[in-house]
Each structure stands twice: as structure tokens, then as C-alpha cells.
Design a protein around this motif. Structure first.
Motif, PDB file in Angstrom:
ATOM      1  N   ASP A  13       0.839  -1.195   0.000  1.00  0.00           N
ATOM      2  CA  ASP A  13       0.000   0.000   0.000  1.00  0.00           C
ATOM      3  C   ASP A  13       0.875   1.246   0.000  1.00  0.00           C
ATOM      4  OD1 ASP A  13      -2.396  -1.382   0.045  1.00  0.00           O
ATOM      5  OD2 ASP A  13      -2.613  -1.260   2.216  1.00  0.00           O
ATOM      6  N   THR A  14       0.625   2.154  -0.956  1.00  0.00           N
ATOM      7  CA  THR A  14       1.262   3.460  -0.913  1.00  0.00           C
ATOM      8  C   THR A  14       0.361   4.382  -0.105  1.00  0.00           C
ATOM      9  OG1 THR A  14       0.193   4.284  -2.914  1.00  0.00           O
ATOM     10  CG2 THR A  14       2.285   3.091  -3.211  1.00  0.00           C
ATOM     11  N   ALA A  15       0.903   5.523   0.306  1.00  0.00           N
ATOM     12  CA  ALA A  15       0.096   6.463   1.092  1.00  0.00           C
ATOM     13  C   ALA A  15      -1.134   6.906   0.316  1.00  0.00           C
ATOM     14  CB  ALA A  15       0.932   7.666   1.501  1.00  0.00           C
ATOM     15  N   SER A  16      -1.007   7.064  -1.000  1.00  0.00           N
ATOM     16  CA  SER A  16      -2.163   7.488  -1.794  1.00  0.00           C
ATOM     17  C   SER A  16      -3.194   6.377  -1.953  1.00  0.00           C
ATOM     18  CB  SER A  16      -1.716   7.986  -3.173  1.00  0.00           C
ATOM     19  OG  SER A  16      -1.170   6.931  -3.927  1.00  0.00           O
ATOM     20  N   GLU A  17      -2.814   5.119  -1.702  1.00  0.00           N
ATOM     21  CA  GLU A  17      -3.741   4.003  -1.806  1.00  0.00           C
ATOM     22  C   GLU A  17      -4.396   3.634  -0.484  1.00  0.00           C
ATOM     23  OE1 GLU A  17      -1.518   1.520  -5.386  1.00  0.00           O
ATOM     24  OE2 GLU A  17      -0.961   1.154  -3.301  1.00  0.00           O
ATOM     25  N   MET A  18      -4.001   4.293   0.597  1.00  0.00           N
ATOM     26  CA  MET A  18      -4.608   4.001   1.893  1.00  0.00           C
ATOM     27  C   MET A  18      -6.097   4.275   1.810  1.00  0.00           C
ATOM     28  SD  MET A  18      -2.363   2.978   3.974  1.00  0.00           S
ATOM     29  CE  MET A  18      -0.750   2.591   3.351  1.00  0.00           C
ATOM     30  N   PRO A  19      -6.896   3.464   2.485  1.00  0.00           N
ATOM     31  CA  PRO A  19      -8.335   3.705   2.453  1.00  0.00           C
ATOM     32  C   PRO A  19      -8.658   5.092   3.016  1.00  0.00           C
ATOM     33  CG  PRO A  19      -7.809   1.672   3.648  1.00  0.00           C
ATOM     34  CD  PRO A  19      -6.526   2.350   3.320  1.00  0.00           C
ATOM     35  N   PRO A  20      -9.567   5.835   2.385  1.00  0.00           N
ATOM     36  CA  PRO A  20      -9.958   7.122   2.947  1.00  0.00           C
ATOM     37  C   PRO A  20     -10.677   6.902   4.280  1.00  0.00           C
ATOM     38  CG  PRO A  20     -11.381   6.540   1.112  1.00  0.00           C
ATOM     39  CD  PRO A  20     -10.294   5.506   1.160  1.00  0.00           C
ATOM     40  N   PRO A  21     -10.674   7.902   5.164  1.00  0.00           N
ATOM     41  CA  PRO A  21     -11.284   7.725   6.481  1.00  0.00           C
ATOM     42  C   PRO A  21     -12.714   7.194   6.443  1.00  0.00           C
ATOM     43  CG  PRO A  21     -10.067   9.769   6.422  1.00  0.00           C
ATOM     44  CD  PRO A  21     -10.042   9.215   5.018  1.00  0.00           C
ATOM     45  N   GLU A  41      -1.961  10.984   4.727  1.00  0.00           N
ATOM     46  CA  GLU A  41      -2.216  12.131   3.847  1.00  0.00           C
ATOM     47  C   GLU A  41      -1.075  13.140   3.856  1.00  0.00           C
ATOM     48  OE1 GLU A  41      -7.083  12.090   4.164  1.00  0.00           O
ATOM     49  OE2 GLU A  41      -5.956  13.553   5.322  1.00  0.00           O
ATOM     50  N   GLY A  42      -0.253  13.150   4.914  1.00  0.00           N
ATOM     51  CA  GLY A  42       0.816  14.139   5.028  1.00  0.00           C
ATOM     52  C   GLY A  42       2.197  13.641   4.665  1.00  0.00           C
ATOM     53  N   ILE A  43       2.295  12.418   4.145  1.00  0.00           N
ATOM     54  CA  ILE A  43       3.603  11.853   3.825  1.00  0.00           C
ATOM     55  C   ILE A  43       4.174  12.495   2.573  1.00  0.00           C
ATOM     56  CG2 ILE A  43       4.752   9.761   2.954  1.00  0.00           C
ATOM     57  CD1 ILE A  43       3.067   8.179   4.924  1.00  0.00           C
ATOM     58  N   GLY A  44       5.412  12.952   2.681  1.00  0.00           N
ATOM     59  CA  GLY A  44       6.218  13.394   1.554  1.00  0.00           C
ATOM     60  C   GLY A  44       5.497  14.229   0.517  1.00  0.00           C
ATOM     61  N   ASP A  45       6.029  14.170  -0.689  1.00  0.00           N
ATOM     62  CA  ASP A  45       5.412  14.875  -1.801  1.00  0.00           C
ATOM     63  C   ASP A  45       4.580  13.887  -2.623  1.00  0.00           C
ATOM     64  OD1 ASP A  45       7.264  13.372  -3.256  1.00  0.00           O
ATOM     65  OD2 ASP A  45       8.658  15.034  -3.446  1.00  0.00           O
ATOM     66  N   ARG A  46       4.006  14.353  -3.708  1.00  0.00           N
ATOM     67  CA  ARG A  46       3.117  13.516  -4.509  1.00  0.00           C
ATOM     68  C   ARG A  46       3.814  12.233  -4.985  1.00  0.00           C
ATOM     69  NH1 ARG A  46       0.434  16.939  -8.737  1.00  0.00           N
ATOM     70  NH2 ARG A  46      -0.656  17.592  -6.875  1.00  0.00           N
ATOM     71  N   GLN A  47       5.071  12.340  -5.398  1.00  0.00           N
ATOM     72  CA  GLN A  47       5.787  11.158  -5.879  1.00  0.00           C
ATOM     73  C   GLN A  47       5.947  10.122  -4.771  1.00  0.00           C
ATOM     74  OE1 GLN A  47       6.715  14.283  -6.311  1.00  0.00           O
ATOM     75  NE2 GLN A  47       7.096  14.647  -8.472  1.00  0.00           N
ATOM     76  N   VAL A  48       6.303  10.572  -3.575  1.00  0.00           N
ATOM     77  CA  VAL A  48       6.488   9.650  -2.453  1.00  0.00           C
ATOM     78  C   VAL A  48       5.157   9.002  -2.080  1.00  0.00           C
ATOM     79  CG1 VAL A  48       7.103   9.480  -0.003  1.00  0.00           C
ATOM     80  CG2 VAL A  48       8.536  10.818  -1.567  1.00  0.00           C
ATOM     81  N   ARG A  49       4.093   9.793  -2.008  1.00  0.00           N
ATOM     82  CA  ARG A  49       2.785   9.232  -1.649  1.00  0.00           C
ATOM     83  C   ARG A  49       2.298   8.208  -2.679  1.00  0.00           C
ATOM     84  NH1 ARG A  49       2.002  14.398  -0.206  1.00  0.00           N
ATOM     85  NH2 ARG A  49       0.768  14.895  -2.036  1.00  0.00           N
ATOM     86  N   ASN A  50       2.667   8.386  -3.940  1.00  0.00           N
ATOM     87  CA  ASN A  50       2.197   7.487  -4.986  1.00  0.00           C
ATOM     88  C   ASN A  50       3.133   6.319  -5.288  1.00  0.00           C
ATOM     89  OD1 ASN A  50      -0.428   8.540  -6.030  1.00  0.00           O
ATOM     90  ND2 ASN A  50       0.794  10.390  -6.123  1.00  0.00           N
ATOM     91  N   LYS A 120       3.016  16.927  12.757  1.00  0.00           N
ATOM     92  CA  LYS A 120       4.450  17.042  12.516  1.00  0.00           C
ATOM     93  C   LYS A 120       4.801  18.439  12.039  1.00  0.00           C
ATOM     94  CE  LYS A 120       4.628  15.480   7.687  1.00  0.00           C
ATOM     95  NZ  LYS A 120       5.272  14.534   6.761  1.00  0.00           N
ATOM     96  N   PHE A 121       6.083  18.775  12.208  1.00  0.00           N
ATOM     97  CA  PHE A 121       6.673  19.944  11.588  1.00  0.00           C
ATOM     98  C   PHE A 121       7.422  19.400  10.373  1.00  0.00           C
ATOM     99  CE2 PHE A 121       6.401  21.442  16.003  1.00  0.00           C
ATOM    100  CZ  PHE A 121       5.686  22.613  15.795  1.00  0.00           C
ATOM    101  N   PRO A 122       6.892  19.609   9.158  1.00  0.00           N
ATOM    102  CA  PRO A 122       7.527  19.021   7.976  1.00  0.00           C
ATOM    103  C   PRO A 122       8.665  19.883   7.429  1.00  0.00           C
ATOM    104  CG  PRO A 122       5.506  20.108   7.340  1.00  0.00           C
ATOM    105  CD  PRO A 122       5.621  20.248   8.847  1.00  0.00           C
ATOM    106  N   ASN A 123       9.641  19.220   6.829  1.00  0.00           N
ATOM    107  CA  ASN A 123      10.657  19.929   6.062  1.00  0.00           C
ATOM    108  C   ASN A 123       9.921  20.560   4.884  1.00  0.00           C
ATOM    109  OD1 ASN A 123      12.419  20.146   3.655  1.00  0.00           O
ATOM    110  ND2 ASN A 123      13.987  19.416   5.064  1.00  0.00           N
ATOM    111  N   PRO A 124      10.121  21.862   4.621  1.00  0.00           N
ATOM    112  CA  PRO A 124       9.365  22.518   3.556  1.00  0.00           C
ATOM    113  C   PRO A 124       9.582  21.902   2.171  1.00  0.00           C
ATOM    114  CG  PRO A 124      10.549  24.135   4.872  1.00  0.00           C
ATOM    115  CD  PRO A 124      10.991  22.788   5.337  1.00  0.00           C
ATOM    116  N   ALA A 125      10.752  21.356   1.912  1.00  0.00           N
ATOM    117  CA  ALA A 125      11.034  20.799   0.588  1.00  0.00           C
ATOM    118  C   ALA A 125      10.548  19.360   0.450  1.00  0.00           C
ATOM    119  CB  ALA A 125      12.540  20.870   0.301  1.00  0.00           C
ATOM    120  N   SER A 126      10.882  18.506   1.404  1.00  0.00           N
ATOM    121  CA  SER A 126      10.590  17.077   1.264  1.00  0.00           C
ATOM    122  C   SER A 126       9.330  16.624   1.991  1.00  0.00           C
ATOM    123  CB  SER A 126      11.760  16.261   1.811  1.00  0.00           C
ATOM    124  OG  SER A 126      11.837  16.406   3.224  1.00  0.00           O
TER     125      SER A 126
END
Length: 186
Positions: A13-21, A41-50, A120-126
């Protein structure tokens, strides 16, 4: 299909494939576990989530990854092709886990908490966690897992103890007040 008190997620399962709430509610009355939904929903950028998977994130155990805080904070069980490993025993150190050379993660079972939240406090870039915290009231007590603040994800016992006595922001603030005024000797 699923035990009434457990959410099981696949290794692929990728983050984008996780079941919605709303789907989690249907499957497990998981509305109380918005911590995992917010985490995914807050993991990484679009590429990482997918492209990044739950299994890959756990096997890698990056010290700034989000998933380890969710797994440790909820007291999940990592299921491999050979055994089941409790989250408290899974994470060993920076990029190190209890996985054997011949093991792969098959799934992760999350107990459904009474309450849970992730911030979380996310890194603005990643969007990796500079620091991330999952707080949960579980059937076995309060659990607090922190990622990004050390070489590996860890539980924060002083905050767990404070929240077990009083599930309030004031209880957590009192812990930080004591820590900020403590005198440390070498």
C-alpha cells in the motif's frame, strides 16, 4: 473480513492508496483513528505518496519517516513472511530493524485506538518530519511515539505517563516545564 478491533494494511500500500477515512469507518469504525489517516495524507510529496510503500518505509526505518511513528505509537504488529513482530521490538536504530536477511514485510496490523492524532513539523522541501508525534489512547494505555528528533523513532515515557493521568494539553505542558527547568549535571 477484518477483526473488529484491527486495521490490517498491505506491505504494498502506498500512502495514496490508503483507504480514505470514510472507508475505514465502514470497515472498522476507524473514525477514532484519524491519526493514521492524517499521517498517510501528510507523507512526503506527490511522488512519495504514490510510489513509496508502507512496507518499504518500515523496512528502511528512516529516522525522519512518518510511518514508524504511526506503527510504534499505535502498538501495531509487523507481519513478515516468517513471524509477527511487535512494534516495540521492531525498530532497533537508525535504518535498522528486527527484520532478518530472509524476511519481508507482508502486512501491518494496527489495533484501533480509543483516540489518536498525528502532527508534525515538515521539512518545507521534502515534507519529511523534522519532528512528528503520534499520540494514542489504546486499550493497553497511552502511547506517544516521536520521529525525526533522534536517530530512530522512540516512545516518550514522560509524556505517556502524564497523559495517562490526565488526557490534556496541560499535562503535556507540565512535562515540558519540568524538563526546561531541570538542572543537568555531567
Amino acid at each position: 473480513r477484518f477483526p473488529a478491533r484491527v486495521l490490517s494494511l498491505s506491505l504494498c500500500d502506498t500512502a495514496s492508496e490508503m483507504p480514505p477515512p470514510e472507508m475505514w469507518e465502514e470497515r472498522l469504525a476507524i473514525a477514532r483513528s484519524q491519526g493514521i489517516a492524517a499521517l498517510a495524507e501528510g507523507i512526503g510529496d506527490r511522488q512519495v505518496r504514490n510510489m513509496g510503500t508502507l512496507g518499504g518505509a518500515l523496512a528502511n526505518n528512516d529516522p525522519a519517516a512518518d510511518w514508524p511513528a504511526g506503527v510504534l505509537g499505535l502498538g501495531a504488529t509487523v507481519v513478515t513472511n516468517k513471524r509477527k513482530i511487535a512494534a516495540d521490538d521492531f525498530f532497533k536504530g537508525m535504518y535498522e530493524t528486527a527484520l532478518g536477511a530472509d524476511e519481508i514485510i507482508v502486512s501491518v496490523s494496527f489495533p484501533v485506538p480509543k483516540k489518536a492524532a498525528y502532527a508534525k513539523f515538515p521539512n518545507p522541501a521534502s515534507r519529511f518530519a523534522l519532528v512528528g508525534v503520534l499520540v494514542a489512547q489504546t486499550g493497553s494505555g497511552v502511547r506517544v511515539a516521536v520521529t525525526g528528533a533522534a536517530s530512530a523513532v522512540f516512545r516518550c515515557k514522560p509524556i505517556e505517563d502524564a497523559l495517562a493521568k490526565s488526557w490534556t494539553a496541560a499535562a503535556v505542558a507540565a512535562v515540558f516545564h519540568v524538563m526546561n527547568h531541570a538542572t543537568f549535571k555531567a
